[in-house]
Write a protein that holds these residues in place. Structure first.
Motif, short mmCIF file in Angstrom:
data_model
loop_
_atom_site.label_atom_id
_atom_site.label_comp_id
_atom_site.label_asym_id
_atom_site.label_seq_id
_atom_site.Cartn_x
_atom_site.Cartn_y
_atom_site.Cartn_z
N TRP A 48 38.88 49.72 33.82
CA TRP A 48 38.75 48.28 33.65
C TRP A 48 37.69 47.75 34.60
O TRP A 48 36.96 48.51 35.23
CB TRP A 48 40.08 47.57 33.87
N GLY A 49 37.61 46.41 34.71
CA GLY A 49 36.59 45.78 35.54
C GLY A 49 36.66 46.22 36.99
O GLY A 49 37.68 46.70 37.47
N SER A 50 35.57 46.03 37.70
CA SER A 50 35.46 46.49 39.08
C SER A 50 36.36 45.68 40.01
O SER A 50 36.82 44.59 39.68
CB SER A 50 34.01 46.36 39.54
N GLU A 51 36.60 46.24 41.18
CA GLU A 51 37.36 45.54 42.21
C GLU A 51 36.63 44.28 42.65
O GLU A 51 37.26 43.28 42.98
CB GLU A 51 37.59 46.47 43.41
N ALA A 52 35.30 44.32 42.64
CA ALA A 52 34.53 43.14 43.03
C ALA A 52 34.80 41.97 42.07
O ALA A 52 34.95 40.82 42.50
CB ALA A 52 33.04 43.47 43.05
N ASN A 55 38.35 40.74 42.73
CA ASN A 55 38.41 39.96 43.97
C ASN A 55 37.80 38.58 43.77
O ASN A 55 38.27 37.58 44.34
CB ASN A 55 37.68 40.70 45.09
N ALA A 56 36.73 38.50 42.98
CA ALA A 56 36.11 37.21 42.70
C ALA A 56 37.01 36.31 41.87
O ALA A 56 36.88 35.09 41.90
CB ALA A 56 34.77 37.43 41.98
N LEU A 57 37.95 36.93 41.13
CA LEU A 57 38.87 36.18 40.28
C LEU A 57 40.22 35.96 40.97
O LEU A 57 41.23 35.73 40.29
CB LEU A 57 39.07 36.91 38.96
N GLU A 149 40.33 45.43 29.06
CA GLU A 149 40.00 44.00 29.05
C GLU A 149 40.55 43.26 30.26
O GLU A 149 40.18 42.10 30.50
CB GLU A 149 40.53 43.35 27.77
N ILE A 150 41.42 43.89 31.04
CA ILE A 150 42.03 43.23 32.21
C ILE A 150 41.03 43.21 33.35
O ILE A 150 40.61 44.26 33.84
CB ILE A 150 43.33 43.96 32.63
N ARG A 151 40.70 42.02 33.81
CA ARG A 151 39.71 41.89 34.89
C ARG A 151 40.35 41.44 36.21
O ARG A 151 39.71 41.52 37.26
CB ARG A 151 38.64 40.86 34.50
N THR A 152 41.58 40.96 36.17
CA THR A 152 42.23 40.39 37.35
C THR A 152 43.22 41.36 37.96
O THR A 152 43.76 42.24 37.28
CB THR A 152 42.96 39.10 36.98
N HIS A 153 43.49 41.18 39.26
CA HIS A 153 44.57 41.93 39.89
C HIS A 153 45.92 41.47 39.34
O HIS A 153 46.85 42.27 39.18
CB HIS A 153 44.55 41.72 41.41
N CYS A 154 46.04 40.19 39.07
CA CYS A 154 47.30 39.58 38.65
C CYS A 154 47.50 39.71 37.15
O CYS A 154 46.62 39.37 36.36
CB CYS A 154 47.31 38.11 39.06
N VAL A 155 48.67 40.21 36.75
CA VAL A 155 49.05 40.32 35.34
C VAL A 155 50.34 39.53 35.13
O VAL A 155 51.27 39.63 35.93
CB VAL A 155 49.26 41.79 34.94
#
Length: 319
Positions: A48-52, A55-57, A149-155
Motif C-alpha cells: 500500500w501507500g508509503s509511510e510518508a 504520516n502526512a495523512l 488502496e489504504i493510504r492511512t494508518h487509521c482504519v
C-alpha cells in the motif's frame, strides 16, 4: 448472556465435532508460522501507500464498509461522505454475481454540493474517494484484507447496518491517534467479553461495560492498518479457514490477535452510536440473527485459543 455449557449436552458434543473438523483442517493446512512471528517479517513490502503518505495523512482514516447486497448502500455512502476525517471509503462487496445498482464517478463532489440521487444520474459523485471492491469469493475474512488502496494508518471497520453520527466516530478516531495506535478502539455498545466454562472451554458473552470488555466488535471500531497485514499474512491459514467454515468469528480472531501481540485490552469509548436521529439500526438481516450465533462464537473462542494461540490471549479492560 448464554448459559454455561454442560459437558454432557448436545452443544458440547457439537463442539467436539467442530474441534475434530478443525483438527482435520490443521493436518491438511500447510505449515505456517504462528502469530508470534514478528509483523516485520510477515509484511509484504509495497502492498500500500508509503509511510510518508500515511504520516502526512495523520488524523485521517480509511473507512472499510463490508456488505453483501445491502439495498441502502447508496444512502450510507451519502451519509459517510460527510465525515471530515475520512481519506476514502472502501466498500468491500462480498457478492460475486450481483453488482451494486449504481457506479461511482472518479470526479469528486464539491463540499458545498449535494448528491442529487433523485434524478437517477450515473455515475454518482461523492465528496470523498469511494471504491467498490468486489471480492472473488464471499468470505468474512475479506473484512480485514490489506487492500493497496489504504493510504492511512487509521482504519475504521464498519458493518452495513449502522449510520453512525460523525461526532461519535470522531471521538474514537481522536482516541486512536492520542497514543492508542496499537489498540483496537470500539464503542461501549459493541463491547463484549469472555469467560471460562467447563473443561478448557470459553464462552462468548455480550453487553460488557467499559471496565469488563475484552472484545470490541467491528461496527465503528478503529485500529492500525498493520493489523490487516498481520491478520492476512501472519495468522495461520487454519485460523481464516475456521472463520470460513463456521461463517463466524473473524472479529473475535482479530481481537485475540491484537491482544496476543500487545498484551492490551481494547479501548472502549462511551460514545453515542446511532441514537441521536442521525443514525439508526438498519434492517435486521445480519448474520448475528442466525440460530446458534452466540454458540458458534463460543466455539470459535475455544478453537482459536487451543489451535491458533495455544492460550487465551484476550485481556479484560480494568479501567
Amino acid at each position: 448472556m448464554i448459559k454455561a455449557i454442560n459437558p454432557s449436552s448436545v452443544r458440547h458434543r457439537r463442539f467436539l465435532v467442530l474441534i475434530g473438523a478443525i483438527c482435520t483442517l490443521l493436518l491438511l493446512a500447510s505449515t505456517e508460522s504462528q502469530v508470534a512471528s514478528s509483523y516485520a517479517r510477515s509484511r509484504k513490502t509495497g502492498s500500500w501507500g508509503s509511510e510518508a503518505v500515511a504520516n502526512a495523512l495523520k488524523g485521517k482514516c480509511t473507512l472499510m464498509l463490508l456488505t453483501y447486497d445491502r439495498g441502502n448502500l447508496l444512502s450510507q455512502l451519502e451519509h459517510y461522505q460527510n465525515w471530515a476525517f475520512l481519506d476514502r471509503i472502501l466498500v468491500v462487496w462480498n457478492h460475486q454475481t450481483l453488482n451494486p445498482n449504481f457506479t461511482v464517478s472518479q470526479d469528486l463532489l464539491p463540499d458545498d454540493a449535494h448528491n442529487d440521487l433523485a434524478d437517477g444520474s450515473n455515475p454518482i459523485r461523492f465528496k470523498v474517494v469511494v471504491r467498490i471492491l468486489q471480492q472473488p469469493r464471499n468470505s468474512l475474512n475479506n473484512r480485514f484484507q490489506p487492500f493497496p488502496e489504504i493510504r492511512t494508518h487509521c482504519v475504521i471497520s464498519l458493518d452495513d447496518d449502522y449510520l453512525i453520527p460523525a461526532a461519535s466516530q470522531q471521538q474514537l478516531v481522536d482516541a486512536f491517534y492520542n497514543g492508542n495506535t496499537d489498540r483496537i478502539v470500539g464503542y461501549e455498545k459493541m463491547a463484549r467479553t469472555h469467560a471460562p466454562v467447563g473443561d478448557k472451554m470459553w464462552e462468548y458473552r455480550g453487553d460488557a461495560d467499559v471496565r469488563g470488555a475484552s472484545i470490541a466488535l467491528p461496527s465503528g471500531s478503529v485500529f492500525h492498518r498493520k493489523y490487516l497485514e498481520m491478520y492476512t499474512h501472519a495468522l495461520p491459514v487454519l485460523a481464516r479457514e475456521t472463520v470460513d467454515m463456521i461463517l463466524n468469528g473473524e472479529d473475535i480472531l482479530l481481537n485475540m490477535m491484537i491482544a496476543n501481540a500487545t498484551g492490551k485490552p481494547p479501548l472502549i469509548v462511551n460514545a453515542t452510536m446511532g441514537e441521536d436521529g442521525a443514525g439508526e439500526k438498519g434492517n435486521a438481516t445480519g448474520l448475528w440473527l442466525r440460530p446458534g450465533h452466540k454458540e458458534a462464537r463460543s466455539w470459535a473462542l475455544t478453537a482459536f485459543t487451543h489451535l491458533v494461540f495455544g492460550r487465551m490471549p484476550l485481556v479484560t479492560n480494568q479501567s
